[in-house]
Design a protein around this motif. Sequence first.
Motif, mmCIF file in Angstrom:
data_model
loop_
_atom_site.group_PDB
_atom_site.id
_atom_site.type_symbol
_atom_site.label_atom_id
_atom_site.label_comp_id
_atom_site.label_asym_id
_atom_site.label_seq_id
_atom_site.Cartn_x
_atom_site.Cartn_y
_atom_site.Cartn_z
ATOM 1 N N LEU A 99 -2.745 2.197 -4.219
ATOM 2 C CA LEU A 99 -2.667 3.572 -3.718
ATOM 3 C C LEU A 99 -3.895 3.857 -2.867
ATOM 4 N N LYS A 100 -3.659 4.202 -1.591
ATOM 5 C CA LYS A 100 -4.788 4.512 -0.713
ATOM 6 C C LYS A 100 -4.579 5.886 -0.112
ATOM 7 N N VAL A 101 -5.247 6.846 -0.672
ATOM 8 C CA VAL A 101 -5.132 8.201 -0.130
ATOM 9 C C VAL A 101 -6.523 8.762 0.121
ATOM 10 N N ASN A 102 -6.562 9.680 1.037
ATOM 11 C CA ASN A 102 -7.801 10.346 1.414
ATOM 12 C C ASN A 102 -8.370 11.082 0.197
ATOM 13 N N SER A 103 -9.655 11.065 0.056
ATOM 14 C CA SER A 103 -10.252 11.683 -1.134
ATOM 15 C C SER A 103 -10.029 13.194 -1.160
ATOM 16 N N SER A 104 -9.668 13.776 -0.020
ATOM 17 C CA SER A 104 -9.395 15.224 -0.040
ATOM 18 C C SER A 104 -7.892 15.528 -0.073
ATOM 19 N N TRP A 105 -7.089 14.497 -0.356
ATOM 20 C CA TRP A 105 -5.612 14.690 -0.388
ATOM 21 C C TRP A 105 -5.205 15.668 -1.485
ATOM 22 N N ILE A 106 -4.358 16.613 -1.100
ATOM 23 C CA ILE A 106 -3.750 17.488 -2.107
ATOM 24 C C ILE A 106 -2.243 17.240 -2.049
ATOM 25 N N PRO A 107 -1.664 16.622 -3.092
ATOM 26 C CA PRO A 107 -0.243 16.282 -3.050
ATOM 27 C C PRO A 107 0.636 17.529 -2.998
ATOM 28 N N PRO A 108 1.848 17.389 -2.444
ATOM 29 C CA PRO A 108 2.740 18.555 -2.357
ATOM 30 C C PRO A 108 3.417 18.883 -3.681
ATOM 31 N N LEU A 130 -5.468 2.070 -8.322
ATOM 32 C CA LEU A 130 -5.772 3.436 -7.881
ATOM 33 C C LEU A 130 -7.237 3.599 -7.508
ATOM 34 N N GLY A 131 -8.054 2.545 -7.743
ATOM 35 C CA GLY A 131 -9.497 2.659 -7.648
ATOM 36 C C GLY A 131 -10.033 2.523 -6.235
ATOM 37 N N PRO A 132 -11.294 2.276 -6.130
ATOM 38 C CA PRO A 132 -12.188 2.044 -7.272
ATOM 39 C C PRO A 132 -12.674 3.334 -7.949
ATOM 40 N N SER A 133 -12.697 4.452 -7.233
ATOM 41 C CA SER A 133 -13.244 5.628 -7.919
ATOM 42 C C SER A 133 -12.120 6.450 -8.547
ATOM 43 N N PHE A 134 -12.509 7.333 -9.409
ATOM 44 C CA PHE A 134 -11.546 8.155 -10.132
ATOM 45 C C PHE A 134 -10.699 8.960 -9.141
ATOM 46 N N PRO A 135 -9.345 8.927 -9.254
ATOM 47 C CA PRO A 135 -8.499 9.593 -8.240
ATOM 48 C C PRO A 135 -8.719 11.105 -8.169
ATOM 49 N N VAL A 193 0.840 -1.197 0.000
ATOM 50 C CA VAL A 193 0.000 0.000 0.000
ATOM 51 C C VAL A 193 0.873 1.244 0.000
ATOM 52 N N ILE A 194 0.509 2.195 -0.852
ATOM 53 C CA ILE A 194 1.189 3.495 -0.874
ATOM 54 C C ILE A 194 0.205 4.532 -0.351
ATOM 55 N N THR A 195 0.666 5.350 0.581
ATOM 56 C CA THR A 195 -0.219 6.360 1.175
ATOM 57 C C THR A 195 0.364 7.759 0.981
#
Length: 560
Positions: A482-491, A504-509, A458-460
């Motif tokens: 890839l498991k990230v919070n749906s409100s994640w804003i990458p740096p 990356l799913g199931p929903s659109f990243p 798992v990548i977070t």
Amino acid sequence: MFPFLWIVLLLNCLIRGEFFFCPQAQLVDCHTSDREALLDFIKGLENSEKQLSSWKGSNCCQWFGIVCDNITGAVTKVDLHSTSVNELELKSLTYLDLSSNSFTGTIPDFLPFLENLQYLNLSYGGFSGAIPPNLGNLSSLKFLDVSSPSLNVDNLEWMSGLLSLKYLAMDGVDLSKAGVGWVDALNKLPFLTELHLSSCHLSSLNYSLPLVNFSSLAVLNLSNNYIKSKFPNWLVNISSLVSVDISYNRLHGRIPLGFSELPNLQSLDLGYNQDLSASCFQLLRRRWGKIQVLDLSMTKLHGRIPAALGNIASLIYLDLSKNDVRGSIPSSIGRLSNLQFIDLSCNNLTGGLPEFLEEETANCPSKSPLPNLKNFKSSYSNLTGKLPNWIGNLKNLVVLDLSYNLLQGPIPLSFENLRQLSELRLGSNKLNGSLPKGLGKLSALTYLDVSINQLAGVITEAHFSGLSKLKQLILLRNSFILKVNSSWIPPFQLCTLAMGSCNLGPSFPAWLRSQKEIVILDFSNASISGSIPNWFWDMSSTLSYLNVSLNHLKVIYQIH
Ligand SMILES: *[C@@H]1O[C@H](CO)[C@@H](O)[C@H](O)[C@H]1NC(C)=O
Ligand SMILES: *[C@@H]1O[C@H](CO)[C@@H](O)[C@H](O)[C@H]1NC(C)=O
Ligand SMILES: *[C@@H]1O[C@H](CO)[C@@H](O)[C@H](O)[C@H]1NC(C)=O
Ligand SMILES: *[C@@H]1O[C@H](CO)[C@@H](O)[C@H](O)[C@H]1NC(C)=O
Ligand SMILES: *[C@@H]1O[C@H](CO)[C@@H](O)[C@H](O)[C@H]1NC(C)=O
Ligand SMILES: *[C@@H]1O[C@H](CO)[C@@H](O)[C@H](O)[C@H]1NC(C)=O
Ligand SMILES: *[C@@H]1O[C@H](CO)[C@@H](O)[C@H](O)[C@H]1NC(C)=O
Ligand SMILES: *[C@@H]1O[C@H](CO)[C@@H](O)[C@H](O)[C@H]1NC(C)=O
Ligand SMILES: *[C@@H]1O[C@H](CO)[C@@H](O)[C@H](O)[C@H]1NC(C)=O
Ligand SMILES: *[C@@H]1O[C@H](CO)[C@@H](O)[C@H](O)[C@H]1NC(C)=O
Ligand SMILES: *[C@@H]1O[C@H](CO)[C@@H](O)[C@H](O)[C@H]1NC(C)=O
Ligand SMILES: *[C@@H]1O[C@H](CO)[C@@H](O)[C@H](O)[C@H]1NC(C)=O
């Protein structure tokens, strides 16, 4: 040394062939600034007390060879030619620099009259055509720079008159007509210390000189010619050599072992001579007293790397790429405490990387090995075995490229210490295990490629937490989730995002929405289902490659 503008005017006029004597009385008055500039120019001459007899008085428009604008009084020409060189006592000129200009026409014909000239720089001055052989009359000349791709010569025999010459640069000059005799002409210059003949269309070289007269030669640069000849073994008789660059030629034969005995040699570049052979083992086992730069890339270097390589303590830059070097990388490289760059790419190093490094014990036993290493490249080299932990201790490492090898096992946790690392290229190996979370601390990282391995897990967000400079993220063809919070804003703001075959799913990243600069986007086979959100189409203005195949996506057309 003297105002540049004046000499430009002087030559423009000479070159246009506007030769006329013109001490005509001009009625306008000279500008003070112009007069001072002219006087400064004269002061640049050697016997400044013996100034020009005719350059006196306040109105420089009345001086010999000077032409002013009738109305404004500005000096428009300094009109000299060969006879006026005598008249103006320019014979005492010792230094003339006309480099980096946009003159037109041939090299001016008054130059051979400047018989005290010691420094002449015409490089990239804009002159074209043949270099006049009567420059050979300048027997006091110590520095001659005529580098320019618009010049040529018929031969170099006239050079043998330049008996004081120390420095000769003719980079780019077409010497194709100089034949094989060019070395013989230059071999008459006993004081020559620097010879720069790069990109000169030279096709041959006398490899069997009976006597080497270049006994002061320190810098030799013959790079980027087409010299098709046996290797000139006489080079290793010149004990004064400091730097030799004959890269990008077609020399054949063997690299003489004698280079390793030259007491002053600091830099040797013989790269890209594809028929030049040498045994890596024999060559690198030798002394190489002061060598700092050694580039033997793309030759026919073969055989193993000797452990004695670790004795060449002065080494800073080593390029053995694109050869047939075999075996393993010896642990003795750990003793190369000055090494900044090593490239072993495109070889057949089936023995792999050393598990431990030898340390330099002589000076400071506490210092970790290879403290100055910035670039470590060994891609396409058939390296086997594991990634050793010591790589993580290379505190100054900027580029690590071990892609396209047969490396196995995990990415060591110690990699989180590589705080200067900008490029991490480990793609196309057989690495397994997970992606260490510590990589998220590599705040200098711009390029991360671990694609085509057997990595999983798992990548977070944590894996990217400090990667604010990241531009290329290439994780494709592993088994990552890839498991990230749906409100994640990458740096980061990526240009390349290649995560094909990652989950990356199931929903659109949703985090993709923050990326405004993406050019290459691959998330094929990424287990995404559902519809593509409308905002995604806003990204398409920067995209030049998009692959979202092998997902379960729906496109909803909105008709307004
Ligand atoms: C400047 O003076 C010279 C000689 O007196 C004359 O030949 C020339 O035509 C004049 N030029 C201009 C622009 O007046
Ligand atoms: C000649 O001038 C150029 C710059 O215009 C400079 O790079 C070069 O070093 C000079 N050559 C010598 C011999 O000083
Ligand atoms: C250069 O020297 C040759 C003789 O070596 C002489 O004939 C010629 O006139 C000289 N040229 C100049 C421009 O001084
Ligand atoms: C070597 O240089 C000397 C002058 O220093 C010259 O007399 C001699 O002819 C030169 N030898 C060769 C082979 O060019
Ligand atoms: C190489 O130089 C020597 C001495 O100058 C000369 O005798 C010989 O002919 C030259 N070889 C070639 C191929 O020009
Ligand atoms: C180079 O040195 C070797 C050994 O000192 C000597 O035999 C040879 O004649 C020299 N060659 C030249 C071209 O000077
Ligand atoms: C040789 O000259 C070329 C062209 O000027 C230059 O790029 C190269 O760096 C020079 N080699 C060395 C060792 O300085
Ligand atoms: C790497 O090893 C394989 C198998 O031994 C061989 O076929 C291949 O040519 C090697 N690659 C290189 C660059 O030597
Ligand atoms: C690379 O080395 C391996 C093992 O030594 C050998 O089997 C293979 O033929 C080599 N590859 C090439 C291209 O020489
Ligand atoms: C990685 O591969 C090696 C064999 O190549 C295996 O022994 C090891 O268990 C694997 N590790 C993981 C975490 O899959
Ligand atoms: C996602 O992030 C928000 C805001 O940072 C937080 O409130 C929420 O608990 C997070 N959700 C999960 C599942 O971590
Ligand atoms: C798609 O991803 C799965 C899981 O990672 C992988 O096993 C499969 O080979 C991938 N298919 C393609 C066509 O890449």
